[in-house]
Every structure is written in structure tokens, then in C-alpha cells.
Write a protein that holds these residues in place. Structure first.
Motif, PDB file in Angstrom:
ATOM      1  N   LEU A 111      78.410  57.977  18.673  1.00  0.00           N
ATOM      2  CA  LEU A 111      79.261  58.676  19.629  1.00  0.00           C
ATOM      3  C   LEU A 111      80.518  59.216  18.961  1.00  0.00           C
ATOM      4  O   LEU A 111      80.981  60.325  19.291  1.00  0.00           O
ATOM      5  CB  LEU A 111      79.622  57.750  20.793  1.00  0.00           C
ATOM      6  CG  LEU A 111      78.449  57.374  21.710  1.00  0.00           C
ATOM      7  CD1 LEU A 111      78.859  56.262  22.674  1.00  0.00           C
ATOM      8  CD2 LEU A 111      77.926  58.585  22.459  1.00  0.00           C
ATOM      9  N   LEU A 112      81.063  58.458  18.011  1.00  0.00           N
ATOM     10  CA  LEU A 112      82.219  58.957  17.253  1.00  0.00           C
ATOM     11  C   LEU A 112      81.844  60.192  16.445  1.00  0.00           C
ATOM     12  O   LEU A 112      82.615  61.154  16.346  1.00  0.00           O
ATOM     13  CB  LEU A 112      82.768  57.868  16.330  1.00  0.00           C
ATOM     14  CG  LEU A 112      83.526  56.743  17.021  1.00  0.00           C
ATOM     15  CD1 LEU A 112      83.796  55.610  16.042  1.00  0.00           C
ATOM     16  CD2 LEU A 112      84.813  57.265  17.602  1.00  0.00           C
ATOM     17  N   GLN A 113      80.658  60.175  15.854  1.00  0.00           N
ATOM     18  CA  GLN A 113      80.189  61.330  15.092  1.00  0.00           C
ATOM     19  C   GLN A 113      80.052  62.546  16.001  1.00  0.00           C
ATOM     20  O   GLN A 113      80.497  63.643  15.664  1.00  0.00           O
ATOM     21  CB  GLN A 113      78.852  61.017  14.410  1.00  0.00           C
ATOM     22  CG  GLN A 113      78.239  62.182  13.666  1.00  0.00           C
ATOM     23  CD  GLN A 113      79.091  62.673  12.517  1.00  0.00           C
ATOM     24  OE1 GLN A 113      79.752  61.897  11.846  1.00  0.00           O
ATOM     25  NE2 GLN A 113      79.078  63.964  12.277  1.00  0.00           N
ATOM     26  N   LEU A 114      79.450  62.339  17.175  1.00  0.00           N
ATOM     27  CA  LEU A 114      79.318  63.444  18.128  1.00  0.00           C
ATOM     28  C   LEU A 114      80.691  63.953  18.568  1.00  0.00           C
ATOM     29  O   LEU A 114      80.913  65.159  18.677  1.00  0.00           O
ATOM     30  CB  LEU A 114      78.525  62.992  19.357  1.00  0.00           C
ATOM     31  CG  LEU A 114      77.036  62.761  19.144  1.00  0.00           C
ATOM     32  CD1 LEU A 114      76.426  62.111  20.380  1.00  0.00           C
ATOM     33  CD2 LEU A 114      76.337  64.066  18.825  1.00  0.00           C
ATOM     34  N   GLY A 115      81.618  63.032  18.814  1.00  0.00           N
ATOM     35  CA  GLY A 115      82.967  63.414  19.225  1.00  0.00           C
ATOM     36  C   GLY A 115      83.704  64.194  18.165  1.00  0.00           C
ATOM     37  O   GLY A 115      84.503  65.087  18.478  1.00  0.00           O
ATOM     38  N   SER A 116      83.439  63.889  16.905  1.00  0.00           N
ATOM     39  CA  SER A 116      84.119  64.611  15.822  1.00  0.00           C
ATOM     40  C   SER A 116      83.652  66.060  15.725  1.00  0.00           C
ATOM     41  O   SER A 116      84.333  66.894  15.145  1.00  0.00           O
ATOM     42  CB  SER A 116      83.912  63.894  14.486  1.00  0.00           C
ATOM     43  OG  SER A 116      82.568  64.037  14.044  1.00  0.00           O
ATOM     44  N   GLU A 117      82.502  66.350  16.310  1.00  0.00           N
ATOM     45  CA  GLU A 117      81.960  67.705  16.283  1.00  0.00           C
ATOM     46  C   GLU A 117      82.392  68.524  17.504  1.00  0.00           C
ATOM     47  O   GLU A 117      82.163  69.721  17.555  1.00  0.00           O
ATOM     48  CB  GLU A 117      80.437  67.652  16.198  1.00  0.00           C
ATOM     49  CG  GLU A 117      79.942  67.006  14.908  1.00  0.00           C
ATOM     50  CD  GLU A 117      78.448  66.718  14.917  1.00  0.00           C
ATOM     51  OE1 GLU A 117      77.771  67.024  15.919  1.00  0.00           O
ATOM     52  OE2 GLU A 117      77.962  66.161  13.915  1.00  0.00           O
ATOM     53  N   LEU A 118      83.005  67.861  18.483  1.00  0.00           N
ATOM     54  CA  LEU A 118      83.447  68.550  19.696  1.00  0.00           C
ATOM     55  C   LEU A 118      84.811  69.189  19.489  1.00  0.00           C
ATOM     56  O   LEU A 118      85.639  68.670  18.735  1.00  0.00           O
ATOM     57  CB  LEU A 118      83.555  67.557  20.858  1.00  0.00           C
ATOM     58  CG  LEU A 118      82.274  66.947  21.384  1.00  0.00           C
ATOM     59  CD1 LEU A 118      82.608  65.877  22.426  1.00  0.00           C
ATOM     60  CD2 LEU A 118      81.383  68.009  21.990  1.00  0.00           C
ATOM     61  N   PRO A 119      85.076  70.270  20.205  1.00  0.00           N
ATOM     62  CA  PRO A 119      86.428  70.830  20.171  1.00  0.00           C
ATOM     63  C   PRO A 119      87.394  69.839  20.833  1.00  0.00           C
ATOM     64  O   PRO A 119      87.020  69.150  21.796  1.00  0.00           O
ATOM     65  CB  PRO A 119      86.326  72.114  20.996  1.00  0.00           C
ATOM     66  CG  PRO A 119      84.906  72.287  21.363  1.00  0.00           C
ATOM     67  CD  PRO A 119      84.162  71.063  21.002  1.00  0.00           C
ATOM     68  N   PRO A 120      88.623  69.743  20.353  1.00  0.00           N
ATOM     69  CA  PRO A 120      89.586  68.791  20.922  1.00  0.00           C
ATOM     70  C   PRO A 120      89.810  68.987  22.428  1.00  0.00           C
ATOM     71  O   PRO A 120      90.094  68.036  23.138  1.00  0.00           O
ATOM     72  CB  PRO A 120      90.874  69.052  20.146  1.00  0.00           C
ATOM     73  CG  PRO A 120      90.557  69.997  19.061  1.00  0.00           C
ATOM     74  CD  PRO A 120      89.179  70.520  19.262  1.00  0.00           C
ATOM     75  N   GLU A 121      89.641  70.194  22.909  1.00  0.00           N
ATOM     76  CA  GLU A 121      89.820  70.456  24.336  1.00  0.00           C
ATOM     77  C   GLU A 121      88.800  69.686  25.178  1.00  0.00           C
ATOM     78  O   GLU A 121      89.132  69.181  26.254  1.00  0.00           O
ATOM     79  CB  GLU A 121      89.694  71.964  24.627  1.00  0.00           C
ATOM     80  CG  GLU A 121      90.783  72.820  23.997  1.00  0.00           C
ATOM     81  CD  GLU A 121      90.514  73.158  22.525  1.00  0.00           C
ATOM     82  OE1 GLU A 121      91.462  73.645  21.873  1.00  0.00           O
ATOM     83  OE2 GLU A 121      89.396  72.924  22.033  1.00  0.00           O
ATOM     84  N   LYS A 122      87.569  69.591  24.697  1.00  0.00           N
ATOM     85  CA  LYS A 122      86.538  68.849  25.433  1.00  0.00           C
ATOM     86  C   LYS A 122      86.840  67.363  25.432  1.00  0.00           C
ATOM     87  O   LYS A 122      86.616  66.674  26.422  1.00  0.00           O
ATOM     88  CB  LYS A 122      85.154  69.114  24.837  1.00  0.00           C
ATOM     89  CG  LYS A 122      84.586  70.445  25.212  1.00  0.00           C
ATOM     90  CD  LYS A 122      83.103  70.483  24.938  1.00  0.00           C
ATOM     91  CE  LYS A 122      82.535  71.749  25.537  1.00  0.00           C
ATOM     92  NZ  LYS A 122      81.096  71.701  25.659  1.00  0.00           N
TER      93      LYS A 122
END
Length: 92
Positions: A72-83
Motif C-alpha cells: 500500500l505504501l508503494q501504491l501511495g508513492s505512485e499517487l499524486p499528493p492531491e489524491k
């Protein structure tokens, strides 16, 4: 008896292996883990268990809650900060 002289061999005199220029180290190499603790609410724990069970339902090997958090951290690192900020606002 006479003393033996220290012999040298090609194996003992080899230099450590170095990476060729341009090779990037990936995240798949083992690194030392630093312990980190978090406080999770009952809902957070239930969500983590639900996600872990769902992943284990389709996985060929057992997946731990720790591995799910890392994924989940890996997926979060790929998301734009706004999301990420939007998700934070939804849970606060």
C-alpha cells in the motif's frame, strides 16, 4: 619443522565486485528494516485484515499484513499528493 610461507592465490587477491556505470539499484534488494510503530483504529485494523484476506484469497503464498502495508505504501508513492490528501481528509 620449518615455518610455512603464506601463499597467495587469485581468489584471495580479487577486488570486490562493482556495478557497471549506469546500473541503478532497485528496491528489490534486501535492506535492513527499521522498526516503526503506528496506532491504528479499529476500523483501520479491520480494513487491513480485509485487504490481507482478499490478497491471500488470490495469492499462491501467504501474504502478511506487513507485506500488505508495504504494498500500500508503494501504491501511495505512485499517487499524486492531491489524491493522498483527499483520502486523508475523508478519514479525518
Amino acid at each position: 619443522m620449518g615455518k610455512l610461507k603464506k601463499g597467495s592465490s587469485k581468489l584471495g587477491s580479487q577486488q570486490p565486485a562493482t556495478k557497471p556505470a549506469g546500473v541503478v539499484t532497485t528496491h528489490t534488494q534486501k535492506t535492513t528494516a527499521t522498526p516503526k510503530s503506528f496506532r491504528l483504529s479499529g476500523d483501520d485494523i479491520a480494513n487491513l485484515k480485509q485487504i490481507t484476506q482478499a490478497v491471500n484469497g488470490i495469492s499462491h503464498s501467504k501474504v502478511s499484513e506487513t507485506k500488505v502495508v508495504k504494498a500500500l505504501l508503494q501504491l501511495g508513492s505512485e499517487l499524486p499528493p492531491e489524491k493522498v490528501l483527499k483520502a486523508l481528509r475523508e478519514i479525518l
